[in-house]
Design a protein around this motif. Structure first.
Motif, PDB file in Angstrom:
ATOM      1  N   UNK A  32       0.805  -1.220   0.000  1.00  0.00           N
ATOM      2  CA  UNK A  32       0.000   0.000   0.000  1.00  0.00           C
ATOM      3  C   UNK A  32       0.841   1.275   0.000  1.00  0.00           C
ATOM      4  N   UNK A  33       2.126   1.163  -0.150  1.00  0.00           N
ATOM      5  CA  UNK A  33       2.964   2.347  -0.001  1.00  0.00           C
ATOM      6  C   UNK A  33       2.655   3.417  -1.046  1.00  0.00           C
ATOM      7  N   UNK A  34       2.489   3.004  -2.301  1.00  0.00           N
ATOM      8  CA  UNK A  34       2.198   3.983  -3.355  1.00  0.00           C
ATOM      9  C   UNK A  34       0.831   4.628  -3.137  1.00  0.00           C
ATOM     10  N   UNK A  35      -0.164   3.815  -2.733  1.00  0.00           N
ATOM     11  CA  UNK A  35      -1.502   4.349  -2.486  1.00  0.00           C
ATOM     12  C   UNK A  35      -1.503   5.278  -1.280  1.00  0.00           C
ATOM     13  N   UNK A  36      -0.779   4.907  -0.241  1.00  0.00           N
ATOM     14  CA  UNK A  36      -0.685   5.776   0.928  1.00  0.00           C
ATOM     15  C   UNK A  36      -0.059   7.120   0.562  1.00  0.00           C
TER      16      UNK A  36
END
Length: 288
Positions: A32-36
């Motif tokens: 989820x790093x990119x979405x976060x």
């Protein structure tokens, strides 16, 4: 239990009433790093947007994501901004539902807001919107906006998209002035004045004013009037073209208008009036 009582995995699961597949299950969540990062960047740009509007905007940016996942990340990142709400007061009389316009250019509504520059000098904005499409038709910004200026703005809109059947306003001196009254009479537009101290009767523009102050005026520190005009006009275009509106099924006003509201004429981009500019004289003769 396996370690404390020296039991096998099978026996321990039987005693606990748990399936072995549940015991062995490993969480396999996607990265989820990119979405976060995307949610954090939007939260900085649009602090007053909740997770619902961000969920609508994600597919436009190429993301396919469930709203529950967005809500979980939104909460984990601490992106929510609380709004202080006023306490409810008992209504003295029964409220009458507000009549909703059925087409574009049927009802316009306008009102003033006020803010201050960094140096403390106050300025005003004249806000106009279409009650059906929720489009922000114009936001005129200046230190003073008398009745003659109101007429000039309305005439500019008339040339681009025609006039409405009715304009809902409060009882401010600019709207009750002779110049505005004469203009409305000559153009065949009905001015509907709400009852004193009843802003709920002009709910469309009051709701718009709240969003305008919350998302634009309170989020910017204007050094000059020119900067205020530029930032406010940028926000107005974003409001019409990008911002999802819950009242329109999370469409933008331009999307909603394109899908059903037939305007009388094409609408070129609105350009606010500037002091000192040479403007072509209007054929309408007003007796001040």
């Amino acid at each position: 239990m396996k370690e404390g009582f020296q039991r096998s995995e099978r026996r321990a699961c039987e005693l606990m009433g748990m399936g072995r597949s549940s015991y062995r299950y490993q969480v396999r969540r996607p990265d989820d790093r990119a979405l976060r990062e995307r949610l954090r960047s939007w939260a900085v740009e649009r602090r007053r947007f909740g997770y619902r509007r961000l969920t609508v905007m994600l597919p436009r940016a190429g993301w396919t994501v469930n709203h529950k996942r967005v809500y979980r990340l939104y909460r984990e990142e601490g992106l929510a901004v609380r709004t202080k709400r006023k306490g409810k007061r008992a209504a003295g009389v029964a409220r009458v539902p507000m009549a909703l316009p059925a087409t574009a250019n049927q009802v316009w509504t306008m009102d003033y807001t006020q803010d201050a520059l960094a140096g403390g000098r106050k300025f005003r904005t004249l806000n106009l919107m279409d009650g059906y499409t929720r489009e922000a038709l114009a936001i005129e910004t200046d230190m003073s906006l008398p009745g003659a200026r109101v007429v000039r703005v309305l005439e500019g809109l008339r040339e681009r998209r025609g006039l409405p059947q009715q304009i809902v306003v409060d009882n401010g001196t600019e709207f009750t002035s002779r110049v505005v009254d004469q203009w409305a009479y000559q153009r065949g537009v009905q001015l509907h004045f709400i009852d004193p101290d009843k802003p709920v009767q002009n709910a469309f523009i009051e709701s718009f004013n709240g969003k305008f102050r919350d998302e634009c005026l309170n989020e910017n520190w204007f050094v000059s009037l020119a900067e205020a005009r530029e930032e406010i006009e940028t926000w107005r275009k974003d409001y019409n073209q990008v911002r999802p509106h819950s009242s329109l099924g999370y469409q933008t006003p331009e999307e909603f208008a394109a899908r059903g509201a037939a305007l009388r004429s094409p609408t070129p981009p609105y350009e606010p009036h500037r002091e000192g500019e040479q403007k072509q004289e209007n054929t309408l003769e007003l007796t001040l």
